[in-house]
Design a protein around this motif. Structure first.
Motif, mmCIF file in Angstrom:
data_model
loop_
_atom_site.group_PDB
_atom_site.id
_atom_site.type_symbol
_atom_site.label_atom_id
_atom_site.label_comp_id
_atom_site.label_asym_id
_atom_site.label_seq_id
_atom_site.Cartn_x
_atom_site.Cartn_y
_atom_site.Cartn_z
ATOM 1 N N LEU A 212 36.746 58.210 43.610
ATOM 2 C CA LEU A 212 36.633 56.756 43.743
ATOM 3 C C LEU A 212 38.020 56.107 43.668
ATOM 4 O O LEU A 212 38.354 55.224 44.464
ATOM 5 N N LYS A 213 38.839 56.557 42.713
ATOM 6 C CA LYS A 213 40.168 55.985 42.494
ATOM 7 C C LYS A 213 41.084 56.149 43.704
ATOM 8 O O LYS A 213 42.053 55.406 43.837
ATOM 9 N N THR A 214 40.846 57.152 44.543
ATOM 10 C CA THR A 214 41.760 57.418 45.650
ATOM 11 C C THR A 214 41.125 57.190 47.025
ATOM 12 O O THR A 214 41.823 57.204 48.027
ATOM 13 N N LYS A 215 39.802 57.000 47.084
ATOM 14 C CA LYS A 215 39.143 56.896 48.390
ATOM 15 C C LYS A 215 38.374 55.601 48.620
ATOM 16 O O LYS A 215 38.148 55.198 49.766
ATOM 17 N N ALA A 216 37.922 54.944 47.560
ATOM 18 C CA ALA A 216 37.102 53.733 47.752
ATOM 19 C C ALA A 216 38.024 52.524 47.916
ATOM 20 O O ALA A 216 38.960 52.336 47.132
ATOM 21 N N PRO A 217 37.780 51.698 48.945
ATOM 22 C CA PRO A 217 38.714 50.607 49.257
ATOM 23 C C PRO A 217 38.582 49.388 48.347
ATOM 24 O O PRO A 217 37.972 48.388 48.706
ATOM 25 N N PHE A 218 39.153 49.539 47.155
ATOM 26 C CA PHE A 218 39.294 48.434 46.193
ATOM 27 C C PHE A 218 40.781 48.244 45.926
ATOM 28 O O PHE A 218 41.546 49.216 45.911
ATOM 29 N N TRP A 219 41.154 46.987 45.661
ATOM 30 C CA TRP A 219 42.546 46.695 45.310
ATOM 31 C C TRP A 219 42.562 45.747 44.143
ATOM 32 O O TRP A 219 41.850 44.740 44.136
ATOM 33 N N LYS A 220 43.414 46.063 43.160
ATOM 34 C CA LYS A 220 43.503 45.257 41.940
ATOM 35 C C LYS A 220 44.667 44.282 42.029
ATOM 36 O O LYS A 220 45.805 44.688 42.313
ATOM 37 N N LEU A 221 44.378 43.026 41.739
ATOM 38 C CA LEU A 221 45.402 41.989 41.636
ATOM 39 C C LEU A 221 45.420 41.530 40.184
ATOM 40 O O LEU A 221 44.427 40.992 39.684
ATOM 41 N N GLU A 222 46.551 41.776 39.509
ATOM 42 C CA GLU A 222 46.660 41.417 38.094
ATOM 43 C C GLU A 222 47.366 40.092 37.928
ATOM 44 O O GLU A 222 48.452 39.882 38.487
ATOM 45 N N ALA A 223 46.782 39.194 37.118
ATOM 46 C CA ALA A 223 47.471 37.962 36.740
ATOM 47 C C ALA A 223 48.165 38.226 35.415
ATOM 48 O O ALA A 223 47.552 38.727 34.460
ATOM 49 N N GLY A 224 49.464 37.918 35.360
ATOM 50 C CA GLY A 224 50.260 38.186 34.155
ATOM 51 C C GLY A 224 50.441 36.938 33.327
ATOM 52 O O GLY A 224 50.127 35.831 33.768
ATOM 53 N N SER A 225 50.964 37.122 32.100
ATOM 54 C CA SER A 225 51.160 35.982 31.190
ATOM 55 C C SER A 225 52.271 35.064 31.704
ATOM 56 O O SER A 225 52.390 33.923 31.272
ATOM 57 N N ASP A 226 53.083 35.564 32.661
ATOM 58 C CA ASP A 226 54.142 34.729 33.233
ATOM 59 C C ASP A 226 53.619 33.841 34.369
ATOM 60 O O ASP A 226 54.397 33.175 35.046
#
Lengths: 149, 83, 149, 83
Positions: free
Chosen positions: A115-129
């Protein structure tokens, strides 16, 4: 069974549904991935998951079929959330049920690695900055997936 | 042919989706990428490092040089980071 | 944390308690062992778990400490039931929480393998023929435990 | 010295627990087992195959030939089958 959803899920409820009324299952393994407050050393305040509707479901189904072909599974479940989620919330759930614990453990580990390498998901992280960054792929995930080739 | 962009590719190109036609010039994923690079600075930048761009054809991960026809769905995106 | 108890448990509740209010955990793995209706080809109608009070707790604590020494765990839990249990009911629960999924998976698998060969529990199965039989140790469990030496 | 029996050993011997004293004859787990075998047919049977009998001293799994003293807690049981 696979679900791609915005809603939060409860691990216990999902496990109960998967095993309800069954007396042939000996071993159930679950993996839950949670939103952490730190990633690669940087503070994270929230996480947004983008995905490719259609391809996501198709790839998750393929991954689940592959696990069922490789191990004796009596039931399996993949839930992956999309959209925005808060710290501590669950992102992904994998459950595998088998007669043998080794099968359940290996299949759950395999499902996550693929799943980690084949399923098309992308994480966008919001930071404290106040900035948002797309998470980069990890070499450790690519290496983990290779061991199942 | 439907073209989809995801994650930072979508943001940099300011576009999630477009339609283009196959032509003598665009017959496979390699020639599609070559053509993409000619479409201006944003495209040039996005397709400058192909190590960080993945391609799917009809919702399957595509090896390089996958042939294309009208009606195909082609997606460009970064290495996946779910889970 | 270890618990030896007669009462049934709920996996979701235990997982919620273990991770409540925490935003530093990235991966949670659970293993649940359930009472099966068949064991080694014979029909089973119920299961009774006998144990050695005192030694049980002592050995489970040792096993948990060993897992915490070998892997980066942020939390762990072992619950093992004793007494009589019905088909489909849970017998044992192991939960491991870590930043890294590989640590959580390996530690959970290790805890089960060591528990199966070191913790003083004995299973008495009641069969459909009205007879009760003590379950024999499995070579596969002994082999599984050896890989962690 | 407190002696405990579990599972089928307890059932066959009809006893969960007893107290015995260390003596010249009983100084370690090996000599304790030898003495046990002399206590009649039930004991003889239970201790006939030591591959299926495990010993714990003071709640720790004991290697063969573990020395014993008064006040120790010794347990005999089959290979464990929990989980």
């Amino acid at each position: 069974m696979i679900w791609v959803q915005r809603d939060i899920f409860n691990v216990g409820d999902e496990m109960d549904k998967l095993t309800a009324g069954r007396t042939d299952i000996g071993a159930v393994v679950s993996f839950t991935g949670l939103v952490r407050d730190v990633n690669d050393g940087a503070a994270v305040t929230s996480l947004t998951l983008e995905h490719y509707p259609g391809m996501t479901e198709r790839q998750l189904e393929k991954i689940e079929r592959e696990a069922q072909a490789r191990w004796d599974l009596q039931a399996s479940l993949i839930i992956h959330r999309v959209g925005e989620m808060a710290l501590g919330e669950p992102i992904v759930l994998v459950i595998t049920a088998s007669v043998h614990r080794q099968h359940a453990f290996e299949a759950a580990s395999f499902l996550m690695d693929w799943l980690k390498t084949k399923a098309p998901f992308w994480k966008l992280e919001a930071g404290s900055d106040g900035k948002s960054d797309w998470v980069g792929a990890r070499k450790s995930d690519i290496d983990a997936a290779k061991k199942w080739n | 042919m439907k073209i989809l962009y995801f994650a930072w590719l979508k943001m940099k190109l300011g576009m999630a989706e477009e339609n283009i036609d196959c032509s003598d010039e665009i017959t496979d994923t390699d020639s599609l990428v070559r053509w993409m690079k000619t479409r201006g600075p944003a495209f040039e930048e996005v397709f400058s490092d192909l190590n960080v761009v993945r391609i799917a054809v009809n919702q399957e991960h595509a090896p390089t040089n996958t042939s294309l026809k009208n009606g195909d769905e082609v997606a460009f995106f970064p290495p996946v980071t779910g889970g």
